[in-house]
Design a protein around this motif. Structure first.
Motif, mmCIF file in Angstrom:
data_model
loop_
_atom_site.group_PDB
_atom_site.id
_atom_site.type_symbol
_atom_site.label_atom_id
_atom_site.label_comp_id
_atom_site.label_asym_id
_atom_site.label_seq_id
_atom_site.Cartn_x
_atom_site.Cartn_y
_atom_site.Cartn_z
ATOM 1 N N MET A 26 0.836 -1.201 0.000
ATOM 2 C CA MET A 26 0.000 0.000 0.000
ATOM 3 C C MET A 26 0.873 1.254 0.000
ATOM 4 O O MET A 26 0.491 2.291 -0.583
ATOM 5 N N THR A 27 2.036 1.172 0.618
ATOM 6 C CA THR A 27 2.973 2.297 0.614
ATOM 7 C C THR A 27 3.385 2.642 -0.806
ATOM 8 O O THR A 27 3.423 3.812 -1.204
ATOM 9 N N LEU A 28 3.696 1.617 -1.592
ATOM 10 C CA LEU A 28 4.093 1.848 -2.982
ATOM 11 C C LEU A 28 2.926 2.391 -3.794
ATOM 12 O O LEU A 28 3.103 3.276 -4.654
ATOM 13 N N ILE A 29 1.736 1.884 -3.533
ATOM 14 C CA ILE A 29 0.551 2.349 -4.269
ATOM 15 C C ILE A 29 0.278 3.820 -3.981
ATOM 16 O O ILE A 29 0.070 4.625 -4.897
ATOM 17 N N ILE A 30 0.285 4.181 -2.703
ATOM 18 C CA ILE A 30 0.023 5.575 -2.341
ATOM 19 C C ILE A 30 1.149 6.479 -2.817
ATOM 20 O O ILE A 30 0.935 7.648 -3.132
ATOM 21 N N ALA A 31 2.362 5.938 -2.905
ATOM 22 C CA ALA A 31 3.490 6.721 -3.410
ATOM 23 C C ALA A 31 3.267 7.171 -4.847
ATOM 24 O O ALA A 31 3.814 8.182 -5.283
ATOM 25 N N THR A 32 2.453 6.426 -5.610
ATOM 26 C CA THR A 32 2.139 6.834 -6.989
ATOM 27 C C THR A 32 0.964 7.801 -7.039
ATOM 28 O O THR A 32 0.589 8.266 -8.124
ATOM 29 N N GLY A 33 0.367 8.088 -5.872
ATOM 30 C CA GLY A 33 -0.825 8.913 -5.848
ATOM 31 C C GLY A 33 -2.092 8.095 -5.969
ATOM 32 O O GLY A 33 -3.187 8.651 -6.108
ATOM 33 N N GLY A 34 -1.958 6.766 -5.911
ATOM 34 C CA GLY A 34 -3.108 5.880 -6.007
ATOM 35 C C GLY A 34 -3.617 5.459 -4.640
ATOM 36 O O GLY A 34 -3.181 5.974 -3.599
ATOM 37 N N ILE A 35 -4.541 4.505 -4.629
ATOM 38 C CA ILE A 35 -5.125 3.983 -3.392
ATOM 39 C C ILE A 35 -5.710 2.611 -3.709
ATOM 40 O O ILE A 35 -6.054 2.334 -4.863
ATOM 41 N N ASP A 36 -5.792 1.756 -2.721
ATOM 42 C CA ASP A 36 -6.426 0.451 -2.911
ATOM 43 C C ASP A 36 -7.397 0.211 -1.761
ATOM 44 O O ASP A 36 -6.997 -0.146 -0.654
ATOM 45 N N LEU A 37 -8.669 0.436 -2.029
ATOM 46 C CA LEU A 37 -9.706 0.247 -1.017
ATOM 47 C C LEU A 37 -10.212 -1.192 -0.960
ATOM 48 O O LEU A 37 -11.054 -1.510 -0.131
ATOM 49 N N SER A 38 -9.689 -2.046 -1.822
ATOM 50 C CA SER A 38 -10.231 -3.404 -1.935
ATOM 51 C C SER A 38 -9.436 -4.443 -1.160
ATOM 52 O O SER A 38 -9.745 -5.633 -1.245
ATOM 53 N N VAL A 39 -8.408 -4.034 -0.392
ATOM 54 C CA VAL A 39 -7.524 -5.030 0.224
ATOM 55 C C VAL A 39 -8.271 -5.958 1.183
ATOM 56 O O VAL A 39 -8.018 -7.166 1.215
ATOM 57 N N GLY A 40 -9.181 -5.412 1.995
ATOM 58 C CA GLY A 40 -9.944 -6.267 2.903
ATOM 59 C C GLY A 40 -10.785 -7.268 2.137
ATOM 60 O O GLY A 40 -10.859 -8.450 2.503
ATOM 61 N N SER A 41 -11.407 -6.819 1.056
ATOM 62 C CA SER A 41 -12.233 -7.709 0.231
ATOM 63 C C SER A 41 -11.371 -8.738 -0.497
ATOM 64 O O SER A 41 -11.793 -9.887 -0.687
ATOM 65 N N MET A 42 -10.164 -8.337 -0.922
ATOM 66 C CA MET A 42 -9.272 -9.294 -1.582
ATOM 67 C C MET A 42 -8.824 -10.388 -0.621
ATOM 68 O O MET A 42 -8.690 -11.553 -1.002
ATOM 69 N N VAL A 85 0.470 7.603 8.735
ATOM 70 C CA VAL A 85 1.187 7.903 9.976
ATOM 71 C C VAL A 85 2.686 7.665 9.795
ATOM 72 O O VAL A 85 3.517 8.378 10.364
ATOM 73 N N GLY A 86 3.030 6.690 8.954
ATOM 74 C CA GLY A 86 4.434 6.383 8.713
ATOM 75 C C GLY A 86 5.169 7.390 7.860
ATOM 76 O O GLY A 86 6.388 7.278 7.669
ATOM 77 N N GLY A 87 4.454 8.372 7.309
ATOM 78 C CA GLY A 87 5.135 9.433 6.576
ATOM 79 C C GLY A 87 4.928 9.450 5.079
ATOM 80 O O GLY A 87 5.486 10.305 4.383
ATOM 81 N N THR A 88 4.152 8.520 4.550
ATOM 82 C CA THR A 88 3.881 8.522 3.115
ATOM 83 C C THR A 88 2.842 9.587 2.796
ATOM 84 O O THR A 88 1.779 9.626 3.415
ATOM 85 N N ARG A 89 3.151 10.417 1.823
ATOM 86 C CA ARG A 89 2.252 11.500 1.446
ATOM 87 C C ARG A 89 1.076 10.948 0.658
ATOM 88 O O ARG A 89 1.266 10.222 -0.328
ATOM 89 N N ILE A 90 -0.139 11.255 1.067
ATOM 90 C CA ILE A 90 -1.334 10.659 0.474
ATOM 91 C C ILE A 90 -1.494 11.039 -0.989
ATOM 92 O O ILE A 90 -2.143 10.315 -1.763
ATOM 93 N N THR A 91 -0.899 12.148 -1.420
ATOM 94 C CA THR A 91 -0.969 12.566 -2.817
ATOM 95 C C THR A 91 0.175 12.019 -3.650
ATOM 96 O O THR A 91 0.260 12.282 -4.847
ATOM 97 N N GLY A 92 1.080 11.262 -3.021
ATOM 98 C CA GLY A 92 2.161 10.618 -3.756
ATOM 99 C C GLY A 92 3.456 11.401 -3.768
ATOM 100 O O GLY A 92 3.516 12.562 -3.369
ATOM 101 N N GLY A 93 4.514 10.735 -4.227
ATOM 102 C CA GLY A 93 5.811 11.369 -4.387
ATOM 103 C C GLY A 93 6.728 11.293 -3.190
ATOM 104 O O GLY A 93 7.904 11.628 -3.281
ATOM 105 N N GLN A 94 6.214 10.853 -2.048
ATOM 106 C CA GLN A 94 7.016 10.757 -0.828
ATOM 107 C C GLN A 94 6.554 9.530 -0.054
ATOM 108 O O GLN A 94 5.366 9.383 0.231
ATOM 109 N N ALA A 95 7.493 8.629 0.279
ATOM 110 C CA ALA A 95 7.090 7.388 0.936
ATOM 111 C C ALA A 95 8.254 6.777 1.695
ATOM 112 O O ALA A 95 9.422 7.039 1.399
ATOM 113 N N SER A 96 7.925 5.948 2.681
ATOM 114 C CA SER A 96 8.933 5.238 3.462
ATOM 115 C C SER A 96 8.347 3.923 3.957
ATOM 116 O O SER A 96 7.352 3.919 4.689
#
Length: 326
Positions: A62-78, A261-272
């Motif tokens: 999810m960190t990598l996904i949000i780093a692109t500016g994306g999101i995955d709301l389906s993880v619980g369902s998956m 909370v870990g520091g990944t920017r929700i709009t992307g471009g910054q992640a850890s």
């Protein structure tokens, strides 16, 4: 020729967000141990951590996904879909439990790849795609089992979710989390995949003009998310001994909260990835402390506390990102 990574001074290291998160975790843990009876009980902590591991494993991709500016709301369902497909193959189809486990992982992988493919080829926002598949995958979970539970799983399968590393009280699934974290750190911080992932999040249009393979990378990281959802499905079934189609509802919120909370920017471009792991631990310590108090903090109040922490972290991420840009 590859440009060597710049050396990081001790001062920079101490000022890093990860160091601050670690310090907060230590302070909260020390306070809890000093003021709450049973807080520091090792067996209780390790048992509680089994749920945190499942959140942490999925929080890595999810960190990598949000780093692109994306999101995955389906993880619980998956997770639910993977568990039900594999569980049905074992319970209804007579498949070997380990073949069923492989099917869980494969199901999650296909679900994740489908998320990524729809986002890039249909040119739909990941929010819309994964909102739709959140419902669709949950529906599939109900269909394959006719909304019936998976239960009476073999004893040898249970070790994956309730076993401990030999000679310790550390849950065996921590080894799986370690693999996920190391893999995520290498991908994000030590490979061209990570560089391109952050570039996509920073400016998607510029990434296309820079000949960055946006589509393959996007599909890959969503597929990675699905793969780990399949792994978590197996761990969850092994831990609890049963599963229902509505299992892990709301998991996506816990995962996203830990990433922010870990520091990944929700709009992307910054992640850890390391920051994400610490975010999981921080939220886990908070929730554990609130549960262990006498009387326990009501669930509604815990949700408020978590929400405040996430908002504060998101604002801090934006402030830090703007200062870096200037």
């Amino acid at each position: 020729m590859t440009t060597p990574a710049p050396r990081i001074s001790l001062r920079d290291t101490l000022l890093r967000r990860e160091s601050a998160l670690l310090l907060i975790i230590i302070v909260l843990s020390a306070y809890g141990a000093a003021t709450i009876d049973g807080f520091a009980n090792g067996y209780s902590v390790m048992d509680r951590s089994r749920h945190l591991v499942e959140i942490g494993i999925i929080a890595v991709p999810m960190t990598l996904i949000i780093a692109t500016g994306g999101i995955d709301l389906s993880v619980g369902s998956m997770v639910a879909m993977s568990a039900m497909v594999g569980g049905a193959a074992w319970q209804l189809g007579g498949a070997n439990i380990w073949v069923a486990t492989a099917l869980m992982v494969l199901t999650g992988l296909i679900g994740g790849l489908l998320n990524g493919a729809m986002a890039v080829y249909l040119r739909l926002a990941p929010l819309v795609v994964t909102l739709a598949t959140m419902a669709a995958y949950r529906g599939i979970a109900m269909i394959v089992t006719e909304a019936k539970p998976i239960q009476n799983l073999p004893d040898n399968f249970g070790y994956l979710g309730s076993g401990e590393i030999a000679g310790t009280i550390i849950p065996v699934q921590w080894l799986v989390l370690l693999v996920a974290v190391v893999t995520g750190m290498v991908l994000l911080h030590r490979s061209w995949v990570g560089e391109h992932t952050l570039a996509i999040g920073e400016n998607p249009k510029a990434a296309v003009f820079a000949a960055i393979p946006v589509r393959p990378i996007t599909i890959f990281i969503y597929g990675l998310s699905g793969f780990w959802c399949g792994v978590v499905a197996a761990i969850y079934l092994a831990r609890t001994g049963h599963g229902l189609p509505d299992m892990k509802g709301g998991m996506e919120l816990e995962v996203i909260a830990a990433v922010v909370v870990g520091g990944t920017r929700i709009t992307g471009g910054q992640a850890s990835v390391l920051g994400t792991l610490l975010g999981v631990l921080l939220l886990g310590v908070l929730q554990y402390g609130m549960d262990m108090r006498e009387p326990a903090v009501p669930q509604s109040a815990q949700m408020v506390v978590t929400g405040v922490v996430v908002i504060f972290a998101a604002v801090l991420n934006e402030v830090m990102a703007r200062r870096t840009q200037h």
